[in-house]
Scaffold this motif. Structure first.
Motif, mmCIF file in Angstrom:
data_model
loop_
_atom_site.group_PDB
_atom_site.id
_atom_site.type_symbol
_atom_site.label_atom_id
_atom_site.label_comp_id
_atom_site.label_asym_id
_atom_site.label_seq_id
_atom_site.Cartn_x
_atom_site.Cartn_y
_atom_site.Cartn_z
ATOM 1 N N VAL A 121 0.820 -1.122 -0.032
ATOM 2 C CA VAL A 121 -0.001 -0.069 -0.177
ATOM 3 C C VAL A 121 1.095 0.938 -0.062
ATOM 4 O O VAL A 121 1.724 1.015 0.754
ATOM 5 N N VAL A 122 0.706 1.948 -0.955
ATOM 6 C CA VAL A 122 1.534 3.266 -1.214
ATOM 7 C C VAL A 122 0.946 4.499 -0.787
ATOM 8 O O VAL A 122 -0.194 4.921 -1.734
ATOM 9 N N PRO A 123 0.933 5.291 0.218
ATOM 10 C CA PRO A 123 0.358 6.384 0.669
ATOM 11 C C PRO A 123 0.624 7.529 -0.598
ATOM 12 O O PRO A 123 1.739 7.857 -0.960
ATOM 13 N N LEU A 124 -0.471 8.378 -1.177
ATOM 14 C CA LEU A 124 -0.300 9.494 -2.008
ATOM 15 C C LEU A 124 -0.584 10.753 -1.210
ATOM 16 O O LEU A 124 -0.921 11.498 -1.939
ATOM 17 N N GLY A 125 -0.458 10.965 -0.009
ATOM 18 C CA GLY A 125 -1.024 12.085 0.718
ATOM 19 C C GLY A 125 -2.294 12.268 0.380
ATOM 20 O O GLY A 125 -3.254 11.504 0.410
ATOM 21 N N SER A 126 -2.629 13.617 0.092
ATOM 22 C CA SER A 126 -4.126 13.982 -0.083
ATOM 23 C C SER A 126 -4.835 13.517 -0.980
ATOM 24 O O SER A 126 -5.935 13.571 -1.500
ATOM 25 N N ASP A 127 -3.959 12.645 -2.220
ATOM 26 C CA ASP A 127 -4.297 12.143 -3.281
ATOM 27 C C ASP A 127 -5.014 10.570 -3.097
ATOM 28 O O ASP A 127 -5.160 9.913 -4.200
ATOM 29 N N GLY A 128 -4.768 10.240 -1.855
ATOM 30 C CA GLY A 128 -5.530 8.763 -1.614
ATOM 31 C C GLY A 128 -4.258 7.915 -1.350
ATOM 32 O O GLY A 128 -3.216 8.196 -0.918
ATOM 33 N N LYS A 129 -4.195 6.724 -2.302
ATOM 34 C CA LYS A 129 -3.254 5.625 -2.116
ATOM 35 C C LYS A 129 -3.406 4.759 -3.237
ATOM 36 O O LYS A 129 -4.400 4.911 -3.961
#
Length: 140
Positions: A121-129
Motif C-alpha cells: 500500500v503506497v500512500p499518496l498524501g491527499s491524493d489517496g493511495k
C-alpha cells in the motif's frame, strides 16, 4: 478513459505494454484485464489469469465500496509476475475484518488478495493511495 499504452518502463521482458484504465466497476475492470492477459499469451498460465482476475475484482470493488471509487487501474506483466495497481481517493489503509465464529457477509476479499499476491500500500498524501498486488507467474 480506457487505454492500453506503451512506455519506457520495461513492463515486460519482450516490450513495455501495460493496461491503464479507469473502470466504472469491477465487471469492466475484469473484462479489460482479461483482454490484456489474453494478449500476453502463454506467458501467463490460466491459473494465474484466474487469480489476477479475482485480485482485480476485489481491489476495484473495495475501492468503490470503501475508498471513494477507483481512480485508476494498471495491470502489467513484470518479471516478478502480474502487477495490479488500483488508485483510490482514501488515505485509509485496507483492514482485515474479523468475524470470530460468526458467518457474516463481507470482509473476505482483502485476506484473499493478501494470500494470492504480494501486496503493498503506497500512500499518496491527499491524493489517496495505491494498492499494488503482484500475482506471481511461477508458483513454488
Amino acid at each position: 478513459m480506457t487505454t492500453v499504452e506503451e512506455g519506457p518502463d520495461g513492463a515486460t521482458a519482450e516490450g513495455s505494454r501495460w493496461l491503464d484504465a479507469r473502470p466504472a466497476g469491477a465487471a469492466e475492470a475484469r473484462d479489460l484485464t482479461a483482454a490484456y492477459l489474453a494478449e500476453q499469451g502463454p506467458r501467463v498460465p490460466q491459473p494465474v489469469r484466474d487469480d489476477v482476475l479475482l485480485v482485480v475484482s476485489e481491489l476495484v470493488t473495495n475501492a468503490l465500496r470503501h475508498a471513494g471509487g477507483a481512480r485508476g487501474l494498471r495491470v502489467a506483466l513484470r518479471p516478478a509476475g502480474v502487477e495490479v495497481t488500483v488508485q483510490d481517493g482514501s488515505t485509509r489503509r485496507p483492514v482485515e475484518r474479523g468475524h470470530g465464529r460468526n458467518w457474516l457477509p463481507g470482509g473476505y476479499g482483502w485476506p484473499m488478495v493478501c494470500r494470492l499476491a504480494e501486496v503493498a500500500v503506497v500512500p499518496l498524501g491527499s491524493d489517496g493511495k495505491l494498492v499494488r498486488a503482484t500475482v506471481p507467474v511461477r508458483r513454488n
